[in-house]
Design a protein around this motif. Structure first.
Motif, PDB file in Angstrom:
ATOM      1  N   ALA A  62      14.173   7.219  -6.059  1.00 26.78           N
ATOM      2  CA  ALA A  62      12.817   6.654  -6.091  1.00 26.78           C
ATOM      3  C   ALA A  62      12.772   5.350  -5.309  1.00 26.78           C
ATOM      4  CB  ALA A  62      12.376   6.431  -7.537  1.00 26.78           C
ATOM      5  N   GLN A  63      13.754   4.497  -5.509  1.00 31.52           N
ATOM      6  CA  GLN A  63      13.797   3.213  -4.811  1.00 31.52           C
ATOM      7  C   GLN A  63      13.977   3.400  -3.310  1.00 31.52           C
ATOM      8  OE1 GLN A  63      16.926   1.390  -7.161  1.00 31.52           O
ATOM      9  NE2 GLN A  63      15.421   0.170  -8.294  1.00 31.52           N
ATOM     10  N   ALA A  64      14.795   4.357  -2.914  1.00 33.58           N
ATOM     11  CA  ALA A  64      15.006   4.619  -1.487  1.00 33.58           C
ATOM     12  C   ALA A  64      13.697   5.062  -0.821  1.00 33.58           C
ATOM     13  CB  ALA A  64      16.090   5.676  -1.295  1.00 33.58           C
ATOM     14  N   ALA A  65      12.944   5.936  -1.486  1.00 39.25           N
ATOM     15  CA  ALA A  65      11.663   6.380  -0.939  1.00 39.25           C
ATOM     16  C   ALA A  65      10.679   5.217  -0.881  1.00 39.25           C
ATOM     17  CB  ALA A  65      11.104   7.525  -1.777  1.00 39.25           C
ATOM     18  N   ALA A  66      10.660   4.386  -1.911  1.00 38.18           N
ATOM     19  CA  ALA A  66       9.750   3.232  -1.940  1.00 38.18           C
ATOM     20  C   ALA A  66      10.029   2.271  -0.787  1.00 38.18           C
ATOM     21  CB  ALA A  66       9.874   2.498  -3.274  1.00 38.18           C
ATOM     22  N   GLN A  67      11.276   2.157  -0.396  1.00 34.96           N
ATOM     23  CA  GLN A  67      11.621   1.269   0.716  1.00 34.96           C
ATOM     24  C   GLN A  67      11.154   1.820   2.058  1.00 34.96           C
ATOM     25  OE1 GLN A  67      15.843   0.612   0.382  1.00 34.96           O
ATOM     26  NE2 GLN A  67      15.605  -0.856  -1.279  1.00 34.96           N
ATOM     27  N   ARG A  68      10.984   3.138   2.162  1.00 31.58           N
ATOM     28  CA  ARG A  68      10.610   3.758   3.436  1.00 31.58           C
ATOM     29  C   ARG A  68       9.131   4.072   3.590  1.00 31.58           C
ATOM     30  NH1 ARG A  68      14.778   6.907   1.804  1.00 31.58           N
ATOM     31  NH2 ARG A  68      13.406   8.687   1.509  1.00 31.58           N
ATOM     32  N   ILE A  69       8.411   4.243   2.491  1.00 28.91           N
ATOM     33  CA  ILE A  69       7.072   4.825   2.571  1.00 28.91           C
ATOM     34  C   ILE A  69       6.112   4.022   3.446  1.00 28.91           C
ATOM     35  CG2 ILE A  69       6.184   3.803   0.419  1.00 28.91           C
ATOM     36  CD1 ILE A  69       4.752   6.588   0.019  1.00 28.91           C
ATOM     37  N   MET A  70       6.079   2.718   3.318  1.00 29.09           N
ATOM     38  CA  MET A  70       5.110   1.937   4.101  1.00 29.09           C
ATOM     39  C   MET A  70       5.457   1.947   5.591  1.00 29.09           C
ATOM     40  SD  MET A  70       2.768   1.294   2.056  1.00 29.09           S
ATOM     41  CE  MET A  70       1.711   0.184   2.963  1.00 29.09           C
ATOM     42  N   THR A  71       6.727   1.957   5.909  1.00 31.33           N
ATOM     43  CA  THR A  71       7.138   2.012   7.312  1.00 31.33           C
ATOM     44  C   THR A  71       6.788   3.366   7.931  1.00 31.33           C
ATOM     45  OG1 THR A  71       8.966   0.524   6.849  1.00 31.33           O
ATOM     46  CG2 THR A  71       9.119   1.809   8.867  1.00 31.33           C
ATOM     47  N   GLU A  72       6.965   4.418   7.161  1.00 30.00           N
ATOM     48  CA  GLU A  72       6.794   5.762   7.699  1.00 30.00           C
ATOM     49  C   GLU A  72       5.348   6.269   7.666  1.00 30.00           C
ATOM     50  OE1 GLU A  72       9.782   8.462   6.244  1.00 30.00           O
ATOM     51  OE2 GLU A  72      11.364   6.977   6.554  1.00 30.00           O
ATOM     52  N   ILE A  73       4.596   5.978   6.598  1.00 29.62           N
ATOM     53  CA  ILE A  73       3.220   6.481   6.529  1.00 29.62           C
ATOM     54  C   ILE A  73       2.233   5.437   6.017  1.00 29.62           C
ATOM     55  CG2 ILE A  73       3.887   8.904   6.284  1.00 29.62           C
ATOM     56  CD1 ILE A  73       3.113   8.621   3.260  1.00 29.62           C
ATOM     57  N   GLY A  74       2.608   4.187   6.034  1.00 29.05           N
ATOM     58  CA  GLY A  74       1.746   3.125   5.523  1.00 29.05           C
ATOM     59  C   GLY A  74       0.424   2.983   6.251  1.00 29.05           C
ATOM     60  N   ASP A  75       0.350   3.510   7.463  1.00 34.04           N
ATOM     61  CA  ASP A  75      -0.883   3.390   8.234  1.00 34.04           C
ATOM     62  C   ASP A  75      -1.829   4.590   8.061  1.00 34.04           C
ATOM     63  OD1 ASP A  75       0.758   5.172   9.561  1.00 34.04           O
ATOM     64  OD2 ASP A  75       0.301   4.398  11.561  1.00 34.04           O
ATOM     65  N   CYS A  76      -1.452   5.562   7.201  1.00 39.13           N
ATOM     66  CA  CYS A  76      -2.347   6.711   6.996  1.00 39.13           C
ATOM     67  C   CYS A  76      -3.559   6.271   6.163  1.00 39.13           C
ATOM     68  CB  CYS A  76      -1.610   7.869   6.351  1.00 39.13           C
ATOM     69  SG  CYS A  76      -1.281   7.692   4.587  1.00 39.13           S
ATOM     70  N   GLU A  77      -4.640   7.021   6.256  1.00 37.90           N
ATOM     71  CA  GLU A  77      -5.897   6.652   5.592  1.00 37.90           C
ATOM     72  C   GLU A  77      -5.738   6.532   4.080  1.00 37.90           C
ATOM     73  OE1 GLU A  77      -9.396   8.783   6.796  1.00 37.90           O
ATOM     74  OE2 GLU A  77      -8.571   9.066   8.804  1.00 37.90           O
ATOM     75  N   ALA A  78      -4.973   7.409   3.466  1.00 37.17           N
ATOM     76  CA  ALA A  78      -4.801   7.370   2.006  1.00 37.17           C
ATOM     77  C   ALA A  78      -4.111   6.081   1.574  1.00 37.17           C
ATOM     78  CB  ALA A  78      -4.009   8.584   1.521  1.00 37.17           C
TER      79      ALA A  78
END
Length: 81
Positions: A62-78
């Motif tokens: 969970a922590q590993a995904a949390a560290q990546r999510i904004m970099t990878e899809i943080g700019d999506c509309e949702a």
């Protein structure tokens, strides 16, 4: 390993509410590709706030995904909503 629940409460920007659920496919698809992902439940509360509950196989995953999510899809509309 102990399963982990990630629980996020949030409010949407007023202009984003109409399309939010439809736009969330990007987030769900991204989560489904992450190691340790089990399930996701997204819902609106009576007061207009939202809760996003994600079930993971471990806290570390969970922590590993949390560290990546904004970099990878943080700019999506949702995520911007």
């Amino acid at each position: 390993m102990t399963e982990t629940l990630e629980i996020v409460s949030f409010r949407l920007k007023p202009e984003a509410a109409a399309d939010f659920v439809a736009q969330n496919g990007v987030v769900t698809d991204w989560l489904a590709r992450q190691p340790g992902f089990i399930s996701r439940h997204l819902g609106e509360r009576e007061d207009g706030s939202w809760v996003d509950v994600v079930r993971w196989r471990s806290l570390e995953q969970a922590q590993a995904a949390a560290q990546r999510i904004m970099t990878e899809i943080g700019d999506c509309e949702a995520m911007q909503a």
